[in-house]
Scaffold this motif. Structure first.
Motif, mmCIF file in Angstrom:
data_model
loop_
_atom_site.group_PDB
_atom_site.id
_atom_site.type_symbol
_atom_site.label_atom_id
_atom_site.label_comp_id
_atom_site.label_asym_id
_atom_site.label_seq_id
_atom_site.Cartn_x
_atom_site.Cartn_y
_atom_site.Cartn_z
ATOM 1 N N VAL A 156 69.384 23.861 107.924
ATOM 2 C CA VAL A 156 69.883 22.690 107.207
ATOM 3 C C VAL A 156 70.111 23.062 105.742
ATOM 4 O O VAL A 156 69.264 23.672 105.106
ATOM 5 C CB VAL A 156 68.848 21.542 107.306
ATOM 6 N N ARG A 157 71.294 22.710 105.221
ATOM 7 C CA ARG A 157 71.607 22.935 103.805
ATOM 8 C C ARG A 157 71.769 21.579 103.136
ATOM 9 O O ARG A 157 72.829 20.955 103.249
ATOM 10 C CB ARG A 157 72.894 23.730 103.662
ATOM 11 N N PRO A 158 70.720 21.133 102.438
ATOM 12 C CA PRO A 158 70.729 19.782 101.854
ATOM 13 C C PRO A 158 71.934 19.545 100.945
ATOM 14 O O PRO A 158 72.518 18.456 100.961
ATOM 15 C CB PRO A 158 69.422 19.728 101.065
ATOM 16 N N LYS A 159 72.322 20.575 100.185
ATOM 17 C CA LYS A 159 73.422 20.405 99.249
ATOM 18 C C LYS A 159 74.723 20.109 99.998
ATOM 19 O O LYS A 159 75.471 19.203 99.628
ATOM 20 C CB LYS A 159 73.581 21.687 98.421
ATOM 21 N N SER A 209 75.347 15.499 109.210
ATOM 22 C CA SER A 209 74.061 15.034 108.704
ATOM 23 C C SER A 209 73.020 15.046 109.816
ATOM 24 O O SER A 209 73.349 15.189 110.999
ATOM 25 C CB SER A 209 74.206 13.619 108.149
ATOM 26 N N LEU A 241 62.854 19.646 111.125
ATOM 27 C CA LEU A 241 64.017 20.123 110.382
ATOM 28 C C LEU A 241 63.621 21.421 109.702
ATOM 29 O O LEU A 241 62.569 21.479 109.077
ATOM 30 C CB LEU A 241 64.365 19.146 109.267
ATOM 31 N N MET A 254 64.940 24.069 106.866
ATOM 32 C CA MET A 254 65.959 24.351 105.858
ATOM 33 C C MET A 254 66.415 25.807 105.965
ATOM 34 O O MET A 254 65.645 26.685 106.362
ATOM 35 C CB MET A 254 65.389 24.151 104.444
ATOM 36 N N ASP A 292 63.173 14.544 104.354
ATOM 37 C CA ASP A 292 64.519 13.987 104.241
ATOM 38 C C ASP A 292 65.347 14.899 103.340
ATOM 39 O O ASP A 292 65.078 14.989 102.146
ATOM 40 C CB ASP A 292 64.430 12.581 103.640
ATOM 41 N N PRO A 293 66.352 15.597 103.931
ATOM 42 C CA PRO A 293 67.108 16.552 103.119
ATOM 43 C C PRO A 293 67.819 15.883 101.944
ATOM 44 O O PRO A 293 68.059 16.514 100.918
ATOM 45 C CB PRO A 293 68.102 17.168 104.097
ATOM 46 N N ALA A 326 65.600 16.060 99.107
ATOM 47 C CA ALA A 326 65.080 17.391 98.777
ATOM 48 C C ALA A 326 65.397 17.762 97.329
ATOM 49 O O ALA A 326 64.574 18.310 96.623
ATOM 50 C CB ALA A 326 65.651 18.424 99.730
#
Lengths: 108, 272
Positions: free
Chosen positions: B178-181, B190, B205, B207, B251-252, B255
């Motif tokens: 997962v890449r929050p940005k 999402s 999840l 990252m 929650d990304p 983050a």
């Protein structure tokens, strides 16, 4: 619609790729999950209409049989407007007679 | 068929390269560190790698093949982890085993492991062919791992359909890389997109984390040394949730704390 979608639309930009991904996935999964090719679906549609029209007169122009998917369940949705009911088939004559009585009044 | 009390958990994805083996190795170590007697079974006979990620590749003498043919006892084939004695690996045999291996063989191996272990993690091969069918025969429950990419999610969906038809239950989801940005910029599916589409409960999840590559280089899973990197934390939390602990999901969207993250949240707010 999110703020990002709104700004993209305003500026005439392409929608965010996550939205494109989601829509493409939903479409491809509906077909993956049903495992039915278009010819089979069309054949099934014709046969369903045939069976239903033995009992009721349906509006073939308005009728629609399609696959819809959501929450891991694919549903076959048939929307068949009924013009009028055909006279009831007598219980005893149903088994043998129905398959060839399409469009006829079996009671006559 | 299987010993009572033991959990037989398949780790699968459909698509290759999404992190099955890394999850198996890290989850195995994390569970063992939490006091659970854990066996990891490499069911990827074609392209085995679990030994390498656990740093056990030089200690293999016998494999599942010799156990099945009766030429050695299970204890002789099991490779105990030196630092974490609660964890043992049953290595995959020769790829030529695939010519005769049957689902019943995998069930036999799993049952044998169940006599000594509380949890058996089965590292499933990619694909949905015979290798998958053999592996699924030994499982009662499953963890499906995927990444937020269309191909990985599509393949995960196929696998979930097959798991359902084999009566595997419960099936839980791990979302990897997962890449929050990118999610904040709506350039990546999402978390809600993926869980809605696959309709599975989210177990964890993970990252995107460079430390995963560093740890595989060394053959020391991130969970082994109490590392504090985001992926290490995620794997440990997955192990705790698997054991029934209530650990809140990250929650990304929350983050990032910088201006960019705030802007991202604003941009993904539904306005109508």
């Amino acid at each position: 619609m999110t703020l990002r979608d709104f700004i993209d639309k305003l500026l005439g930009r392409q929608p965010a790729s996550a939205n494109v991904a989601r829509e493409r996935l939903q479409l491809v999964l509906a077909h993956d999950r049903s495992d039915l090719n278009p010819e089979l679906l069309e054949q099934m549609r014709r046969e369903i209409l045939e069976v239903v029209s033995r009992y009721v007169e349906i509006d073939l122009e308005e009728g629609d049989v399609s696959l819809e998917t959501g929450d891991r369940v694919t549903a076959l949705v048939a929307n068949l407007p009924i013009k009028r009911a055909r006279p009831l088939v007598e219980p005893g004559s149903a088994a043998g007679g129905v398959s060839r009585s399409h469009g006829l009044n079996p009671g006559a | 068929m299987t010993a009572p009390g033991t959990r037989y958990i398949l780790i699968c994805s459909g698509k290759g390269g999404v992190g099955k083996t890394t999850l198996t190795a890290n989850l195995g170590i994390a569970l063992a560190r939490q006091g659970v007697r854990t066996a990891v079974l490499d069911a990827d006979f074609g392209l085995r790698n679990l030994d390498l990620l656990l740093g056990l590749e030089n200690r293999i003498v016998f494999t599942a093949q010799e156990v099945l043919s009766g030429s050695c006892r299970l204890e002789q084939a099991l490779v105990k982890h030196k630092q974490e004695p609660n964890l043992a690996l049953l290595p995959a045999g020769n790829p030529r085993m695939l010519e005769w291996l049957q689902p019943e063989d995998m069930q036999r191996i799993a049952t044998m492991l169940g006599e000594q272990f509380d949890v058996v993690l089965i590292d499933c091969p990619a694909g949905i062919e015979d290798g998958f069918k053999n592996a699924v025969a030994a499982a009662q429950e499953a963890i499906v791992i995927t990444t937020p990419e269309v191909s990985a999610v599509r393949d995960a969906d196929r696998v979930i359909g097959l798991l359902n038809s084999h009566g595997v239950k419960p099936i839980q989801l791990v979302l990897n890389r997962v890449r929050p940005k990118m999610m904040a910029n709506q350039e990546m599916l999402s978390v809600a997109d993926v869980t809605d589409i696959l309709a599975l409960p989210l177990l964890g999840l993970v990252m995107e984390d460079e430390q995963v590559i560093v740890s595989t280089n060394r053959g020391e899973p991130l969970t082994l040394n109490g590392a504090k990197s985001p992926a290490a934390l995620a794997y440990n939390n997955i192990a705790r949730r698997l054991r029934g602990e209530d650990v809140p999901l990250m929650d990304p969207a929350k983050a990032g704390r910088g201006l960019r993250a705030k802007l991202g949240r604003l941009m993904t707010t539904k306005i109508f």
